[in-house]
Scaffold this motif. Structure first.
Motif, PDB file in Angstrom:
ATOM      1  N   LEU A   8       3.640  21.798  37.630  1.00 32.27           N
ATOM      2  CA  LEU A   8       5.082  21.749  37.850  1.00 32.27           C
ATOM      3  C   LEU A   8       5.779  21.840  36.503  1.00 32.27           C
ATOM      4  O   LEU A   8       5.635  20.949  35.658  1.00 32.27           O
ATOM      5  N   ASN A   9       6.497  22.921  36.273  1.00 32.24           N
ATOM      6  CA  ASN A   9       7.273  23.090  35.057  1.00 32.24           C
ATOM      7  C   ASN A   9       8.758  22.975  35.391  1.00 32.24           C
ATOM      8  O   ASN A   9       9.227  23.595  36.356  1.00 32.24           O
ATOM      9  N   THR A  10       9.488  22.192  34.599  1.00 37.68           N
ATOM     10  CA  THR A  10      10.910  22.024  34.891  1.00 37.68           C
ATOM     11  C   THR A  10      11.688  21.619  33.648  1.00 37.68           C
ATOM     12  O   THR A  10      11.121  21.092  32.689  1.00 37.68           O
ATOM     13  N   ILE A  40       9.604  21.454  46.802  1.00 36.77           N
ATOM     14  CA  ILE A  40       8.564  20.860  45.955  1.00 36.77           C
ATOM     15  C   ILE A  40       8.182  19.486  46.481  1.00 36.77           C
ATOM     16  O   ILE A  40       7.002  19.117  46.520  1.00 36.77           O
ATOM     17  N   ARG A  41       9.179  18.719  46.923  1.00 38.80           N
ATOM     18  CA  ARG A  41       8.877  17.394  47.486  1.00 38.80           C
ATOM     19  C   ARG A  41       8.088  17.524  48.777  1.00 38.80           C
ATOM     20  O   ARG A  41       7.217  16.687  49.063  1.00 38.80           O
ATOM     21  N   LEU A 133      13.039  13.608  39.598  1.00 36.31           N
ATOM     22  CA  LEU A 133      13.331  14.780  40.427  1.00 36.31           C
ATOM     23  C   LEU A 133      12.272  14.966  41.511  1.00 36.31           C
ATOM     24  O   LEU A 133      12.575  15.425  42.613  1.00 36.31           O
ATOM     25  N   LEU A 134      11.037  14.610  41.194  1.00 37.32           N
ATOM     26  CA  LEU A 134       9.951  14.750  42.179  1.00 37.32           C
ATOM     27  C   LEU A 134       9.951  13.603  43.185  1.00 37.32           C
ATOM     28  O   LEU A 134       9.696  13.812  44.372  1.00 37.32           O
ATOM     29  N   TRP A 135      10.217  12.392  42.700  1.00 37.44           N
ATOM     30  CA  TRP A 135      10.208  11.205  43.559  1.00 37.44           C
ATOM     31  C   TRP A 135      11.529  10.460  43.384  1.00 37.44           C
ATOM     32  O   TRP A 135      11.606   9.468  42.654  1.00 37.44           O
ATOM     33  N   PRO A 136      12.604  10.947  44.032  1.00 38.83           N
ATOM     34  CA  PRO A 136      13.951  10.410  43.786  1.00 38.83           C
ATOM     35  C   PRO A 136      14.109   8.937  44.152  1.00 38.83           C
ATOM     36  O   PRO A 136      15.012   8.276  43.628  1.00 38.83           O
ATOM     37  N   GLU A 137      13.248   8.409  45.007  1.00 41.49           N
ATOM     38  CA  GLU A 137      13.322   6.983  45.327  1.00 41.49           C
ATOM     39  C   GLU A 137      12.799   6.125  44.170  1.00 41.49           C
ATOM     40  O   GLU A 137      12.953   4.907  44.153  1.00 41.49           O
ATOM     41  N   LEU A 274       6.809  25.598  40.560  1.00 39.39           N
ATOM     42  CA  LEU A 274       5.621  24.917  41.056  1.00 39.39           C
ATOM     43  C   LEU A 274       4.544  25.959  41.281  1.00 39.39           C
ATOM     44  O   LEU A 274       4.741  26.911  42.069  1.00 39.39           O
ATOM     45  N   LEU A 275       3.422  25.815  40.578  1.00 35.43           N
ATOM     46  CA  LEU A 275       2.309  26.746  40.669  1.00 35.43           C
ATOM     47  C   LEU A 275       1.105  26.032  41.251  1.00 35.43           C
ATOM     48  O   LEU A 275       0.873  24.857  40.991  1.00 35.43           O
ATOM     49  N   GLU A 276       0.322  26.782  42.036  1.00 32.08           N
ATOM     50  CA  GLU A 276      -0.865  26.212  42.671  1.00 32.08           C
ATOM     51  C   GLU A 276      -2.074  27.086  42.329  1.00 32.08           C
ATOM     52  O   GLU A 276      -1.988  28.323  42.428  1.00 32.08           O
ATOM     53  N   PRO A 277      -3.183  26.482  41.931  1.00 25.93           N
ATOM     54  CA  PRO A 277      -4.372  27.295  41.657  1.00 25.93           C
ATOM     55  C   PRO A 277      -4.807  28.075  42.894  1.00 25.93           C
ATOM     56  O   PRO A 277      -4.744  27.565  44.023  1.00 25.93           O
TER      57      PRO A 277
END
Length: 278
Positions: A8-10, A40-41, A133-137, A274-277
């Protein structure tokens, strides 16, 4: 064995933190950026990584011009944020993945990377904002390994050296005996310059080429020197070195799960991938 499940690049513009604090996610100025994260979430909810290895640059919270390591790795039981003066509230502490930190550290040193080992480390917005940003809670379901790269004091580590560091981190993760799913984060960029004659500089053409290279030619940016990167991406745009470290951790092909590019937020070309192998 541990396995990298995604990269994940941001961007990590401090103003993002204030926007989160003020609930401005649906504000017209901010919405195009924040709209990049629900997919992404959803991926995170499905994949459920156990550990985050976060590649980022420190902005003076740990290191300043009098003590500036080229590369540093955290090996602490937890990581705390502190007030940086941007108006970003501090966040709950981040639990550390100590076993993986020491394992990566040992492997990197044996691979001839002279890492500074930090058994205490504060984390600033370059680390905390991608997590929020990934886990706003802000209830972190993962343990963390921070990897810090110098983007402040020239000469910087070369783009090629950063990519090779990523490759070494990837090998270290693959050799870790714990059955863990690892998400690698590259934090920073893209093009921006905050001071001098080129203050406000953004290079959309370069940014989009760089984002494409993450998939189709991951070593493309390694042709550029640190001075070249300043010319192409701006003085602060050299934070893209963290993207190169993160991308280098996966040796094979990747596919784009989701990407977003928006100009500008706070004089910055904001990007998320978001990149996935494969």
């Amino acid at each position: 064995m541990a396995k990298i499940v995604g990269i994940l690049n941001t961007s990590h513009v401090p103003a993002i933190g204030k926007a989160i604090h003020q609930n401005l996610q649906q504000d017209p100025y901010w919405k195009p950026f924040f709209d990049g994260f629900p997919p992404i979430r959803a991926w995170l909810d499905r994949v459920k990584p156990d550990i985050v290895v976060s590649c980022f640059n420190d902005h003076g919270l740990n290191f300043f011009l009098d003590k500036q390591p080229t590369f540093a790795i955290g090996a602490a039981p937890e990581y705390r944020s502190e007030d940086e003066g941007w108006g970003i509230p501090t966040m709950p502490s981040f639990p550390g993945a100590e076993d993986l930190s020491w394992h990566i550290r040992d492997r990197l040193i044996r691979d001839e990377f002279d890492m500074v080992t930090c058994q205490e480390m504060l984390v600033d917005h370059a680390f905390t904002l991608p997590m929020a940003l990934l886990w706003p809670e802000q209830k972190w379901p993962v343990r963390s390994v921070p990897v810090c790269v110098n983007t402040v004091l020239f000469p910087l580590p070369s783009a090629r050296r950063c990519y090779k560091l990523g490759e070494a981190i990837g090998r270290a993760i693959a050799a870790f005996p714990e059955d863990a799913k690892v998400l690698v984060i590259g934090s920073g960029g893209l093009s921006h310059q905050l001071e001098g004659e080129r203050a406000g500089f953004i290079n959309k053409e370069f940014d989009l080429k760089f984002m494409d290279s993450m998939v189709n030619d991951p070593q493309w940016a390694t042709q550029f020197s640190d001075v070249d990167l300043v010319e192409q991406a701006g003085n602060e745009g050299v934070e893209l070195l963290s993207w190169l470290i993160a991308r280098g951790t996966v040796a094979g092909a990747v596919k784009v799960v989701h990407s977003n590019f928006h100009i500008p937020i706070s004089n910055t070309a904001a990007a998320t991938m978001l990149l996935e192998p494969v």
